[in-house]
Write an enzyme that holds these catalytic residues in place. Structure first.
Site: not given
Ligand code: NBP
Length: 490
Positions: A196-197, A193, A139, A200
């Site tokens: 937690h959400n 987690k 988080s 939130e």
């Molecule tokens: P995203 O949730 O937007 O996912 C994008 C990533 O997933 C890219 O690297 C993409 O690769 C990869 N991907 C996908 Br889509 N399909 C794939 C596949 N079949 N094989 C390999 N890679 C694949 O990214 P994020 O916002 O950085 O979040 C990542 C994780 O962290 C998520 O689970 C999210 O819920 C969690 N999270 C996010 C936050 C936040 O604030 N954003 C906070 C806490 C947790 P590509 O570049 O090749 O398309």
């Protein structure tokens, strides 16, 4: 330091790898690379993101891989990889790829927002290969990922031995301690987690209700309310969410000069973890009414068509006319604090129920401790929860811990006044009022549930228990019998 591609290196050099270099993955990779002793292998399905990361951060010590084989070859044993991809099918796809190139003893960590039951399933499947699988809730959003998140890892104790020092090196720090602890086996980390959400959601809804009541009750401007929140942030409500609320309220729209909060559509979005918290609580039979109301309030806000259709429904005649604004604002502050205590208490009840259901040994005081920094619900207040569990590890409801009992005793007259004022003047305050109803329900000596048991036995012979005897009873209700009989079914 110059980053290398695996082709340029001759041996495994990285002690940790990151798969998925979108917002979260790239920031976590940079965080990892910035810590002494870490060398970070990075891989993304499409090369562009890897290339962009290397170009934008030449200072970071990355070993970049073009495929999973190269990625595995770049990692020292036991190989440790953190997956940060879109939760769901993408996570499964990456796990399948990694299990093909990893060996027994290696560690795969899913740091995405996975549903804990998916993590339980994945852990069981991956364990069969001899590879460790750890579901870790992370988080703190983008900034937390870069500067120090709160991390909630599950998985085996064996995996924690290798992983613990790495996660401790990147986690946020509160009171000199890293905000990470081994939560429990398999899905425990993602479960915590998720809760937690959920908390939130409740915290945000309560703050929104407080703002609405003050604005509509006193007519204060957004800047004046920002001042109030800033003041509140110096006391027992001190938290990241109160702090950013003041900033959001102060923000002006660049286009119109209006407070930005007046320009933004009043339709709240959600990504689903709040709903998971409530769905899971329903399955576990744990009342998390504050969290549920927060989730439903977002749904109601975004039900635009229904809201339009209902816009002319009659409301109360009474004007919201606050005689003493300062006293009212203090009432709202206390109502917010009391309702917040209820929301946290309900969240911790859900963790207790989950731990029993899934056989996890979760240290509740530690959970509160690792939420003190790095995550969205970070607050000094969490120290009180840690202390409550230290004082009494077998504590039932948090509401019964002396500090919280006392806090609510001091707040309850204000809390009731606020809920009454909101009901009389037609200002929706679902989280304030449901929290108060929960509090009154919990402390009630006798509830009308006896009547419900009677109704259930009447139409469905569902039986009931008596106050004055053991056993299960069924009454032969009315019909053509003149007498009502109770019979012990055992
Ligand atoms: P995203 O949730 O937007 O996912 C994008 C990533 O997933 C890219 O690297 C993409 O690769 C990869 N991907 C996908 Br889509 N399909 C794939 C596949 N079949 N094989 C390999 N890679 C694949 O990214 P994020 O916002 O950085 O979040 C990542 C994780 O962290 C998520 O689970 C999210 O819920 C969690 N999270 C996010 C936050 C936040 O604030 N954003 C906070 C806490 C947790 P590509 O570049 O090749 O398309």
């Amino acid at each position: 330091m110059r980053s290398m591609s695996v082709a340029e290196t001759t041996e495994a050099q990285a002690n940790i790898g990151v798969v998925g270099l979108a917002v979260m993955g790239s920031n976590l990779a940079r965080n990892l690379a910035s810590r002494e002793g870490n060398r970070v292998a990075v891989y993304n399905r499409s090369w562009e993101k890897t290339e962009a990361l290397l170009e934008e951060h030449p200072e970071a010590d990355f070993v970049a891989a073009k495929d999973y084989k190269e990625f595995a070859a770049s990692l020292q044993r036991p190989r440790t990889a953190l997956i940060m991809v879109k939760a769901g099918a993408a996570t499964d796809a990456v796990i399948t790829e990694l299990t093909e190139v990893f060996e027994p003893g290696d560690i795969i960590v899913d740091g995405g927002n996975a549903l804990f039951t998916d993590t339980i399933r994945r852990e069981a499947t991956v364990r069969e290969t001899g590879i460790n699988f750890v579901g870790a809730g992370i988080s703190g959003g983008e900034e937390g990922a870069l500067k120090g998140p709160s991390i909630m890892p599950g998985g085996s104790a064996e995996a924690w031995e290798t992983l613990g020092p790495i996660l401790k090196s990147i986690a946020a720090v509160a009171d000199g301690e890293p905000c990470v602890t081994h939560i429990g086996t398999d899905g425990a980390g993602h479960f915590v987690k998720m809760v937690h959400n959920g908390i939130e959601y409740a915290d945000m809804q309560l703050i929104a209700e407080a703002y609405d009541l003050i604005r509509r009750g006193t007519g204060k401007s957004t800047d004046e309310i920002a001042d109030i929140f800033e003041e509140w942030n110096k006391g027992e409500l001190e938290s990241y969410l109160i702090e950013i609320t003041a900033e959001v309220l102060r923000q002006k729209d660049a286009k119109t000069g209006q407070p930005l909060v007046d320009v933004i559509r009043d339709e709240a979005g959600a990504k689903g973890t709040g709903a998971w918290t409530v769905q899971t609580a329903l399955d576990l039979g744990v009342p998390v009414s504050g969290i549920a109301e927060a989730v439903f309030a977002r749904s109601l806000s975004s039900s635009r068509a229904s809201r339009n259709a209902a816009a002319n429904l009659p409301g109360p005649d009474e004007e919201f006319d606050v005689a003493d604004p300062d006293a009212f604002i203090e009432d709202v502050r206390l109502a917010l604090f009391a309702s917040k205590i209820v929301a946290y208490s309900q969240g911790f009840d859900e963790i207790v129920a989950g731990a029993i259901q899934y056989d996890w040994d979760i240290n509740l005081g530690e959970v509160a401790r690792i939420w003190k920094a790095g995550c969205i619900i970070r607050a000094q207040f969490l120290g009180r929860i840690t202390q409550a569990y230290l004082d009494d590890p077998k504590l039932g409801s948090l509401l019964t811990a002396p500090y919280f009992t006392d806090a609510i005793a001091k707040a309850q007259a204000s809390w009731r006044r606020v809920v009454v004022a909101a009901a009389r003047t037609g200002i929706p305050s679902p989280a304030f009022s449901s929290s108060l109803a929960y509090y009154d329900g919990l402390r009630a000596e006798r509830l009308p549930a006896a009547l419900i048991q009677g109704q259930r036995d009447f139409f469905g012979a569902h039986t009931y228990k008596r106050m004055d005897a053991d056993g299960t009873f069924h009454t032969l209700w009315s019909g053509d019998r003149s007498e009502v009989h109770a019979e012990d079914l055992h």
